[in-house]
Design a protein around this motif. Sequence first.
Motif, PDB file in Angstrom:
ATOM      1  N   MET A   1     -11.415  76.641  26.679  1.00 19.76           N
ATOM      2  CA  MET A   1     -12.421  77.648  27.022  1.00 19.76           C
ATOM      3  C   MET A   1     -13.822  77.108  26.757  1.00 19.76           C
ATOM      4  SD  MET A   1     -12.779  81.007  28.019  1.00 19.76           S
ATOM      5  CE  MET A   1     -11.582  82.189  27.544  1.00 19.76           C
ATOM      6  N   THR A   2     -13.955  76.112  25.869  1.00 24.04           N
ATOM      7  CA  THR A   2     -15.271  75.565  25.564  1.00 24.04           C
ATOM      8  C   THR A   2     -15.921  74.944  26.794  1.00 24.04           C
ATOM      9  OG1 THR A   2     -14.604  75.167  23.295  1.00 24.04           O
ATOM     10  CG2 THR A   2     -16.514  73.969  24.067  1.00 24.04           C
ATOM     11  N   GLU A   3     -15.141  74.208  27.604  1.00 21.73           N
ATOM     12  CA  GLU A   3     -15.667  73.617  28.829  1.00 21.73           C
ATOM     13  C   GLU A   3     -16.173  74.719  29.767  1.00 21.73           C
ATOM     14  OE1 GLU A   3     -14.119  70.749  32.459  1.00 21.73           O
ATOM     15  OE2 GLU A   3     -12.959  70.848  30.615  1.00 21.73           O
ATOM     16  N   PHE A   4     -15.436  75.810  29.827  1.00 19.33           N
ATOM     17  CA  PHE A   4     -15.831  76.949  30.651  1.00 19.33           C
ATOM     18  C   PHE A   4     -17.129  77.565  30.139  1.00 19.33           C
ATOM     19  CE2 PHE A   4     -15.057  81.610  31.724  1.00 19.33           C
ATOM     20  CZ  PHE A   4     -15.458  81.486  33.039  1.00 19.33           C
ATOM     21  N   LYS A   5     -17.247  77.724  28.832  1.00 16.76           N
ATOM     22  CA  LYS A   5     -18.487  78.275  28.261  1.00 16.76           C
ATOM     23  C   LYS A   5     -19.670  77.365  28.563  1.00 16.76           C
ATOM     24  CE  LYS A   5     -16.355  80.711  24.415  1.00 16.76           C
ATOM     25  NZ  LYS A   5     -16.180  80.747  22.963  1.00 16.76           N
ATOM     26  N   ASN A   6     -19.470  76.073  28.443  1.00 22.68           N
ATOM     27  CA  ASN A   6     -20.549  75.129  28.768  1.00 22.68           C
ATOM     28  C   ASN A   6     -20.963  75.271  30.226  1.00 22.68           C
ATOM     29  OD1 ASN A   6     -20.592  74.079  26.175  1.00 22.68           O
ATOM     30  ND2 ASN A   6     -19.220  72.395  26.675  1.00 22.68           N
ATOM     31  N   TYR A   7     -19.969  75.405  31.103  1.00 22.82           N
ATOM     32  CA  TYR A   7     -20.262  75.571  32.523  1.00 22.82           C
ATOM     33  C   TYR A   7     -21.049  76.857  32.751  1.00 22.82           C
ATOM     34  CZ  TYR A   7     -19.669  75.938  37.543  1.00 22.82           C
ATOM     35  OH  TYR A   7     -19.911  76.050  38.886  1.00 22.82           O
ATOM     36  N   LEU A   8     -20.598  77.960  32.171  1.00 18.61           N
ATOM     37  CA  LEU A   8     -21.287  79.247  32.323  1.00 18.61           C
ATOM     38  C   LEU A   8     -22.710  79.174  31.798  1.00 18.61           C
ATOM     39  CD1 LEU A   8     -18.526  81.800  31.235  1.00 18.61           C
ATOM     40  CD2 LEU A   8     -19.356  81.370  33.566  1.00 18.61           C
ATOM     41  N   HIS A   9     -22.868  78.544  30.647  1.00 15.17           N
ATOM     42  CA  HIS A   9     -24.187  78.430  30.030  1.00 15.17           C
ATOM     43  C   HIS A   9     -25.153  77.689  30.957  1.00 15.17           C
ATOM     44  CE1 HIS A   9     -27.016  78.556  26.752  1.00 15.17           C
ATOM     45  NE2 HIS A   9     -27.206  77.257  26.863  1.00 15.17           N
ATOM     46  N   GLN A  10     -24.682  76.588  31.553  1.00 13.05           N
ATOM     47  CA  GLN A  10     -25.523  75.820  32.471  1.00 13.05           C
ATOM     48  C   GLN A  10     -25.717  76.546  33.800  1.00 13.05           C
ATOM     49  OE1 GLN A  10     -23.339  72.137  32.604  1.00 13.05           O
ATOM     50  NE2 GLN A  10     -24.644  71.196  31.051  1.00 13.05           N
ATOM     51  N   TYR A  11     -24.644  77.098  34.343  1.00 13.87           N
ATOM     52  CA  TYR A  11     -24.680  77.725  35.665  1.00 13.87           C
ATOM     53  C   TYR A  11     -25.578  78.950  35.681  1.00 13.87           C
ATOM     54  CZ  TYR A  11     -22.710  79.118  40.198  1.00 13.87           C
ATOM     55  OH  TYR A  11     -22.531  79.448  41.516  1.00 13.87           O
ATOM     56  N   PHE A  12     -25.476  79.765  34.641  1.00 16.46           N
ATOM     57  CA  PHE A  12     -26.221  81.020  34.588  1.00 16.46           C
ATOM     58  C   PHE A  12     -27.477  80.944  33.734  1.00 16.46           C
ATOM     59  CE2 PHE A  12     -21.955  82.728  35.592  1.00 16.46           C
ATOM     60  CZ  PHE A  12     -22.277  83.464  36.712  1.00 16.46           C
ATOM     61  N   ASP A  13     -27.647  79.860  32.968  1.00 14.80           N
ATOM     62  CA  ASP A  13     -28.748  79.781  32.004  1.00 14.80           C
ATOM     63  C   ASP A  13     -28.705  81.032  31.125  1.00 14.80           C
ATOM     64  OD1 ASP A  13     -30.931  78.766  30.660  1.00 14.80           O
ATOM     65  OD2 ASP A  13     -32.375  79.676  32.045  1.00 14.80           O
ATOM     66  N   ILE A  14     -27.592  81.210  30.461  1.00 14.30           N
ATOM     67  CA  ILE A  14     -27.241  82.424  29.740  1.00 14.30           C
ATOM     68  C   ILE A  14     -27.290  82.176  28.235  1.00 14.30           C
ATOM     69  CG2 ILE A  14     -24.773  81.864  29.861  1.00 14.30           C
ATOM     70  CD1 ILE A  14     -24.171  84.766  30.395  1.00 14.30           C
ATOM     71  N   SER A  15     -27.623  83.177  27.472  1.00 21.04           N
ATOM     72  CA  SER A  15     -27.667  83.043  26.015  1.00 21.04           C
ATOM     73  C   SER A  15     -26.258  82.806  25.473  1.00 21.04           C
ATOM     74  CB  SER A  15     -28.244  84.309  25.374  1.00 21.04           C
ATOM     75  OG  SER A  15     -27.293  85.364  25.433  1.00 21.04           O
ATOM     76  N   THR A  16     -26.170  82.285  24.283  1.00 22.90           N
ATOM     77  CA  THR A  16     -24.877  82.001  23.658  1.00 22.90           C
ATOM     78  C   THR A  16     -24.049  83.270  23.501  1.00 22.90           C
ATOM     79  OG1 THR A  16     -25.885  80.148  22.486  1.00 22.90           O
ATOM     80  CG2 THR A  16     -23.774  80.942  21.643  1.00 22.90           C
ATOM     81  N   ASP A  17     -24.679  84.365  23.052  1.00 20.81           N
ATOM     82  CA  ASP A  17     -23.946  85.625  22.880  1.00 20.81           C
ATOM     83  C   ASP A  17     -23.447  86.179  24.213  1.00 20.81           C
ATOM     84  OD1 ASP A  17     -24.312  85.548  20.146  1.00 20.81           O
ATOM     85  OD2 ASP A  17     -26.006  86.948  20.149  1.00 20.81           O
ATOM     86  N   ASP A  18     -24.313  86.174  25.234  1.00 28.38           N
ATOM     87  CA  ASP A  18     -23.903  86.664  26.545  1.00 28.38           C
ATOM     88  C   ASP A  18     -22.823  85.763  27.146  1.00 28.38           C
ATOM     89  OD1 ASP A  18     -25.576  88.851  26.441  1.00 28.38           O
ATOM     90  OD2 ASP A  18     -27.137  87.951  27.690  1.00 28.38           O
ATOM     91  N   CYS A  19     -22.933  84.481  26.896  1.00 28.94           N
ATOM     92  CA  CYS A  19     -21.937  83.528  27.375  1.00 28.94           C
ATOM     93  C   CYS A  19     -20.576  83.842  26.744  1.00 28.94           C
ATOM     94  CB  CYS A  19     -22.365  82.111  27.047  1.00 28.94           C
ATOM     95  SG  CYS A  19     -21.298  80.860  27.745  1.00 28.94           S
ATOM     96  N   GLN A  20     -20.567  84.124  25.461  1.00 30.43           N
ATOM     97  CA  GLN A  20     -19.329  84.473  24.763  1.00 30.43           C
ATOM     98  C   GLN A  20     -18.731  85.753  25.340  1.00 30.43           C
ATOM     99  OE1 GLN A  20     -17.412  82.900  22.523  1.00 30.43           O
ATOM    100  NE2 GLN A  20     -16.010  84.625  22.639  1.00 30.43           N
TER     101      GLN A  20
END
Length: 189
Positions: free
Chosen positions: A1-20
């Motif tokens: 799931m970490t790879e997915f979170k990294n992707y979401l964080h980059q793709y959406f430019d999303i905060s860590t909490d929102d990414c979680q």
Amino acid sequence: MTEFKNYLHQYFDISTDDCQTLASSFSAETIKKGEYFLRSGSPGKRLSFIQEGMLRIYVSRPGREVTQWISTKNSFVTDFDAFFYQNPSLRNVQALTDSRLLTISYEQYQSLSKKISAWNEFEKRFIGKCFIFMESRVFDLISLSAEERYKSLFEQNRELFNQVPLQYLASMLGMTPETFSRIRKKQAF
């Protein structure tokens, strides 16, 4: 799931909490080679992120199948009309390989605006990127020669040429298998 979170964080430019929060709305799913993620005529009930594998999006026409796209690792897959508007799907989505997905249901997706304050902005960005991608594909189909389309796909998705039946790639590029084969023989990659 970490790879997915990294992707979401980059793709959406999303905060860590929102990414979680977003990542926790997806659940793991596996699809075996040949199984369907979605069948034509069915409602679109899920959107998935491909962690591993390939899925073919295609439409059945009398006497033939037309491949719209081959979705691969680190991409999202669904029938957007069926998912966002809950219309019966016009497309089939079938696994070309055993695939691992992270999936969100339509209901869970709809609840994200209550969980993530900036969701409307993230969703606009997501849909915008999808639109830009499709707009680019349409432009390439109407403006590039068959050879240029072949070369572009080869340069961007080289792995497909060894893992996907060539008739699917030909269809995706808007050419006959014979034309695809002729171009393939001429290319010196």
